[in-house]
Enzyme design. Structure first.
Site, PDB file in Angstrom:
ATOM      1  NE  ARG A 296      44.187  25.713   8.256  1.00  0.00           N
ATOM      2  CZ  ARG A 296      44.952  24.880   8.941  1.00  0.00           C
ATOM      3  NH1 ARG A 296      44.985  24.933  10.267  1.00  0.00           N
ATOM      4  NH2 ARG A 296      45.699  24.004   8.302  1.00  0.00           N
ATOM      5  CE1 TYR A 440      40.698  28.798  -0.673  1.00  0.00           C
ATOM      6  CE2 TYR A 440      42.128  29.277  -2.527  1.00  0.00           C
ATOM      7  CZ  TYR A 440      41.036  29.593  -1.749  1.00  0.00           C
ATOM      8  OH  TYR A 440      40.292  30.688  -2.067  1.00  0.00           O
ATOM      9  CD  GLU A 441      45.387  28.905   2.877  1.00  0.00           C
ATOM     10  OE1 GLU A 441      46.173  28.524   3.751  1.00  0.00           O
ATOM     11  OE2 GLU A 441      45.757  29.480   1.840  1.00  0.00           O
ATOM     12  N   GLY A 442      44.180  23.820   3.948  1.00  0.00           N
ATOM     13  CA  GLY A 442      43.847  22.615   4.691  1.00  0.00           C
ATOM     14  C   GLY A 442      42.517  22.071   4.222  1.00  0.00           C
ATOM     15  CD  GLN A 447      40.713  23.270   8.183  1.00  0.00           C
ATOM     16  OE1 GLN A 447      40.681  23.737   9.313  1.00  0.00           O
ATOM     17  NE2 GLN A 447      41.732  23.467   7.360  1.00  0.00           N
TER      18      GLN A 447
END
Length: 597
Positions: A296, A440-442, A447
């Site tokens: 992230r 991506y990555e949340g 977030q």
């Protein structure tokens, strides 16, 4: 054709003048990082980014990756050679402990040079980037035997790594995953299932790929409490450390994507593949979060990087493109028209990109320094405080910098006008590449929910109170400095809006959780606006101090002060709008039935 020049001078200003990296010599890896050494390291990284990574960006996007009939994958021409140069330079192991072949230098330095690589070629940089995340997870949760077996060759770049979370039916909600692990009776497991969106999942640039795979051991609890993490190598590693038999893992397809075409984003099929448990059974999510949190921060860095590259191209084009005359009269009377940089609206776009990007760089390096302190400081209290702020900053950095990175890519495309819509000018690629960073990555909505739903209340609000205190103390300590009054007043107004919005959540979100969800994205950006304003106030102070000391970088430092003033005048007032939206609550947002949409 696109242009790119690594912003070495800006990086060194943040590291030396703003963060005072030389004051952290008591931490492992920092002792020898004086200004000359820092300049040499980032200068070499800039050379690699500009000369080897950047020339492959546009052709790599055009060529893309291809899955062959035998399930191998071809990557763009030149990627292998540039990847090898990166590894041979020791960049992959820059911040890895020396006992595993790394250089043991600060993560802060890794982040600084990582910006250049992602600006130059985000698709190529993802190959070593995923490996660095896998290394981090194995370092924290792997056994001594696993570290000895896998890390040295991963650090050297001979082997690469991936993270395998997402499944066709299962993205953010990992509790739904179906990939299963069956004990094989010899300490290993048989892994079966399918993973999608796996960056660098298959490629020819390394002799082995070490996949980190989330799976559920047979009989494990449902949901996230029953998830374990496994090492699943592409080739089983022999006793002598060499790659042996092919494992039961293969690329089923290459995803057809909007951007990052040069990275092999794969569907990965696991068919009784041999895997080895990392850490304890059913504790895989905690182990994977080491990698996810690093990822992230890395994705936030990607947002910053694309924003910087887009800004440089827009500024270059605006200086050369002739169109119309300045409102105040011709600025280039000897030419048929003036360069478009004379127009206030073009300046608005360029200054907005510049203000966010320069503050974003400072925020990224400030956050990376917190990571170094959290992992390296001998003082337990200092470690805890740094870890608190790192945890709080991560969703803000990822969400805000990637949202803004995409906005800046679009703004740069707009500066180019019609030429921005034509592929050979490269602005379309920046827009397409930037878009995935918000997902991506949340995804960024996640977030924002993480920030409001978890980070604010963590440990009784300890982190957010510490952040408020740090910013408030800065304003108070510099209140008497007439040269900084404009900046501290603007920052304090933004901080007041942020504190008021936080209090509103405390008073209105517990009884009605939709209020938190409705205001979460505005709150993330409100928080980000204030933190970036804090970075600008710190940069303004550093610039004023340097000018007062007779620093020869006069033009550079005065440009910092102008950009800081622009941020406080034109961007910081947005905190009031965000606060108003948050306080509107969720009523109108949630009033319509689902059938009405």
């Amino acid at each position: 054709m696109p242009v790119y020049k690594a912003p070495v001078k800006d990086t060194l200003f943040v590291l030396n003048d703003v963060l005072s990296l030389q004051n952290y010599g008591n931490l492992p890896g920092f002792a020898d990082l004086g200004p000359e050494t820092l300049e040499a390291i980032v200068g070499e990284a800039a050379k690699l980014a500009e000369e080897q990574f950047f020339p492959l960006n546009l052709p790599g996007d055009s060529q893309g990756c291809k899955r062959n009939d035998d399930a191998t994958v071809a990557v763009p021409d030149g990627f292998k050679q540039a990847y090898d140069a990166y590894c041979q330079g020791g960049w992959l192991g820059l911040a890895v402990p020396e006992e595993f072949g790394g250089q043991g230098l600060p993560y802060t330095l890794h982040a600084a040079v990582g910006e250049y690589m992602s600006s130059a070629n985000i698709s190529l940089t993802m190959y070593p980037g995923l490996t660095q995340g896998a290394i981090a997870a194995i370092l924290v949760h792997g056994s001594d035997a696993q570290k000895a077996k896998y890390l040295p060759k991963m650090v050297e770049g001979i082997w690469s790594g991936t993270m395998n979370l997402t499944e066709p039916h299962c993205g953010t909600d990992l509790g739904l995953l179906r990939t299963k692990a069956v004990p094989a009776g010899d300490g290993s497991y048989k892994i079966s299932g399918q993973k999608i969106f796996i960056s660098a999942g298959e490629h020819p640039m390394t002799e082995n790929i070490i996949h980190l795979v989330l799976a559920r051991i047979e009989g494990a609890p449902a949901g996230t409490k029953g998830i374990s993490l496994f090492i699943v190598p592409k080739f089983i590693v022999n006793e002598d450390g060499t790659p042996g038999a092919r494992n039961g893992v293969a690329c089923g397809a290459i995803e057809h994507k909007m951007g990052i075409h040069g990275n092999s984003t794969c569907v990965m099929n696991y068919d009784d593949a041999t895997g080895y448990l990392i850490g304890a059974e059913n504790k895989g999510l905690a182990a994977m979060f080491v990698m996810m949190n690093e990822a992230r921060l890395g994705v936030g860095l990607q947002g910053l990087s694309i924003g910087e590259a887009a800004y440089q191209n827009a500024a270059s084009y605006a200086r050369d493109r002739l169109q119309g005359r300045a409102l105040t009269g011709p600025k280039a009377p000897e030419k048929a028209a003036d360069p478009i940089i004379v127009h206030p609206d073009v300046r608005r776009a360029l200054m907005t990109m510049r203000a966010y990007t320069e503050a974003g760089r400072a925020f990224t390096l400030w956050t990376a320094l917190k990571s170094d302190i959290a992992h390296r400081s001998p003082d337990a209290v200092e470690r805890q405080m740094a870890d608190d702020l790192l945890s709080l900053a991560t969703p803000i950095l990822k969400g805000v910098l990637t949202d803004k990175g995409f906005d800046h890519a679009v703004a740069a495309q707009q500066v180019f006008g019609g030429h921005g819509y034509i592929e050979e000018h490269g602005m379309s690629q920046y827009v397409r590449d930037a878009r995935i960073t918000m997902i991506y990555e949340g995804a960024n909505g996640i977030q924002a929910l993480d920030l409001v739903g978890r980070k604010l209340a963590a440990n009784g609000g300890r982190a957010v109170m510490a952040m408020f205190k740090e910013i408030g103390d800065f304003c108070e300590e510099n209140r008497g400095d007439e040269k900084l009054t404009f900046f501290t007043k603007g920052l304090k107004k933004g901080l007041n809006d942020l504190q008021a919005a936080t209090m509103w959540f405390m008073q209105n979100a517990m009884a009605k959780p939709d209020n938190a969800g409705a205001g979460s994205t505005d709150y993330m950006h409100l928080f980000g606006t204030v933190v970036l304003g804090y970075m600008w106030a710190k940069m303004a102070k550093a610039a004023e101090d340097a000018l007062a000391a007779g620093d020869p970088r006069k033009d550079f430092l005065e440009a910092k002060l102008v950009t800081a003033r622009f941020y406080m005048e034109r961007i910081m007032p947005e905190t009031a709008l965000r606060k108003t939206r948050i306080e509107a609550g969720a009523d109108s947002l949630m009033a319509l039935s689902a059938d009405a949409f």
